[in-house]
Design a protein around this motif. Structure first.
Motif, PDB file in Angstrom:
ATOM      1  N   ILE A  62      43.041 -37.722 -34.847  1.00 28.37           N
ATOM      2  CA  ILE A  62      41.927 -38.053 -35.720  1.00 28.37           C
ATOM      3  C   ILE A  62      40.990 -38.955 -34.933  1.00 28.37           C
ATOM      4  O   ILE A  62      41.417 -39.981 -34.392  1.00 28.37           O
ATOM      5  CB  ILE A  62      42.415 -38.792 -36.978  1.00 28.37           C
ATOM      6  N   ILE A  63      39.737 -38.585 -34.868  1.00 31.30           N
ATOM      7  CA  ILE A  63      38.725 -39.408 -34.192  1.00 31.30           C
ATOM      8  C   ILE A  63      37.966 -40.153 -35.288  1.00 31.30           C
ATOM      9  O   ILE A  63      37.135 -39.571 -35.994  1.00 31.30           O
ATOM     10  CB  ILE A  63      37.775 -38.534 -33.353  1.00 31.30           C
ATOM     11  N   PRO A  64      38.304 -41.451 -35.467  1.00 29.98           N
ATOM     12  CA  PRO A  64      37.671 -42.196 -36.560  1.00 29.98           C
ATOM     13  C   PRO A  64      36.276 -42.680 -36.181  1.00 29.98           C
ATOM     14  O   PRO A  64      35.953 -42.823 -35.001  1.00 29.98           O
ATOM     15  CB  PRO A  64      38.616 -43.387 -36.752  1.00 29.98           C
ATOM     16  N   SER A  65      35.476 -42.914 -37.196  1.00 28.40           N
ATOM     17  CA  SER A  65      34.169 -43.519 -36.944  1.00 28.40           C
ATOM     18  C   SER A  65      34.383 -44.952 -36.467  1.00 28.40           C
ATOM     19  O   SER A  65      35.449 -45.536 -36.680  1.00 28.40           O
ATOM     20  CB  SER A  65      33.317 -43.502 -38.222  1.00 28.40           C
ATOM     21  N   ARG A  66      33.391 -45.509 -35.813  1.00 34.10           N
ATOM     22  CA  ARG A  66      33.512 -46.894 -35.345  1.00 34.10           C
ATOM     23  C   ARG A  66      33.477 -47.874 -36.501  1.00 34.10           C
ATOM     24  O   ARG A  66      34.225 -48.821 -36.548  1.00 34.10           O
ATOM     25  CB  ARG A  66      32.399 -47.210 -34.353  1.00 34.10           C
ATOM     26  N   VAL A  80      35.730 -40.028 -40.631  1.00 35.91           N
ATOM     27  CA  VAL A  80      36.287 -39.196 -39.562  1.00 35.91           C
ATOM     28  C   VAL A  80      35.134 -38.433 -38.924  1.00 35.91           C
ATOM     29  O   VAL A  80      34.395 -37.739 -39.605  1.00 35.91           O
ATOM     30  CB  VAL A  80      37.349 -38.217 -40.109  1.00 35.91           C
ATOM     31  N   VAL A  81      34.979 -38.600 -37.606  1.00 36.84           N
ATOM     32  CA  VAL A  81      33.908 -37.887 -36.906  1.00 36.84           C
ATOM     33  C   VAL A  81      34.427 -36.658 -36.172  1.00 36.84           C
ATOM     34  O   VAL A  81      33.653 -35.798 -35.781  1.00 36.84           O
ATOM     35  CB  VAL A  81      33.133 -38.808 -35.931  1.00 36.84           C
ATOM     36  N   GLY A  82      35.732 -36.586 -35.999  1.00 38.02           N
ATOM     37  CA  GLY A  82      36.305 -35.437 -35.326  1.00 38.02           C
ATOM     38  C   GLY A  82      37.791 -35.339 -35.578  1.00 38.02           C
ATOM     39  O   GLY A  82      38.446 -36.307 -35.971  1.00 38.02           O
ATOM     40  N   PHE A  83      38.270 -34.156 -35.354  1.00 36.66           N
ATOM     41  CA  PHE A  83      39.680 -33.876 -35.567  1.00 36.66           C
ATOM     42  C   PHE A  83      40.066 -32.802 -34.570  1.00 36.66           C
ATOM     43  O   PHE A  83      39.393 -31.780 -34.466  1.00 36.66           O
ATOM     44  CB  PHE A  83      39.906 -33.384 -36.997  1.00 36.66           C
ATOM     45  N   GLU A  84      41.112 -33.038 -33.809  1.00 37.75           N
ATOM     46  CA  GLU A  84      41.514 -32.026 -32.836  1.00 37.75           C
ATOM     47  C   GLU A  84      43.020 -31.842 -32.867  1.00 37.75           C
ATOM     48  O   GLU A  84      43.779 -32.800 -32.797  1.00 37.75           O
ATOM     49  CB  GLU A  84      41.066 -32.399 -31.432  1.00 37.75           C
TER      50      GLU A  84
END
Length: 188
Positions: A62-66, A80-84
């Motif tokens: 999970i790529i969280p927002s700052r 969440v700005v991204g998910f891979e």
């Protein structure tokens, strides 16, 4: 489909059964926080993210927002700005260095929100489950007669395609995701 049909305002808690969590007693309060946050943010899926202990390639990240926010109940969460799902080694190392979170596949969501997102990103699945809703309605009208619900479920699960929920729905619905970083526990 069943939850939406029986209680559209229900909050669902989705928990996989194949992970290790330690120490005992630390998970339940965080699940409760996830449920409360899903009730507060009724159009979001609340992912419970684990602090990564390594650059694991076999987990979803999970790529969280700052920037973060705090719920009415005091839970700290982020967008969440991204998910891979299962990144290559170099990406996993970068994600680990940046403090991104592992996706535990534990999440809380209102039934209607999950249904609506599924209709958008997994239409072939939701079409199949519409049959279940119709069977349930017929079963309610035919009180005292054999319930066809189990047969309908067996039929539906026998014909629906296998899909990767993380790749198909979560990766495409990041604006509908928030992450609640889990604290003081080991997950793997």
């Amino acid at each position: 489909a069943w939850a939406v049909a029986t209680d559209p305002l229900a909050t669902l808690l989705i928990l996989p059964s194949n992970y290790f969590v330690d120490p005992d007693g630390t998970l339940i309060p965080q699940l409760v926080s996830g449920i409360r946050l899903a009730e507060e943010l009724d159009d979001k899926i609340v992912l419970l993210g684990a602090k990564a202990s390594s650059a694991e390639m076999g987990h979803g990240w999970i790529i969280p927002s700052r920037a973060g926010d705090v719920s009415n109940a005091g839970a700290e969460f982020k967008g969440v700005v991204g998910f891979e799902e299962e990144p290559a080694a170099e990406k996993a190392k970068r994600y680990f260095r940046k403090g991104y979170l592992w996706n535990t596949m534990m999440f809380a969501v209102q039934a209607t929100t999950l249904w609506n997102l599924s209709r958008r990103f997994l239409p072939e699945l939701t079409e199949s489950f519409q049959v279940l809703r119709r069977v349930r309605e017929v079963a309610e009208r035919r009180a005292g007669q054999p319930d066809l619900t189990q047969q309908a479920l067996k039929h539906i699960y026998g014909k629906i395609p296998a899909v990767n929920f993380s790749q198909v729905l979560l990766s495409n619905a990041t604006r509908h995701l928030v992450v609640l970083p889990m604290r003081k526990l080991i997950w793997n």
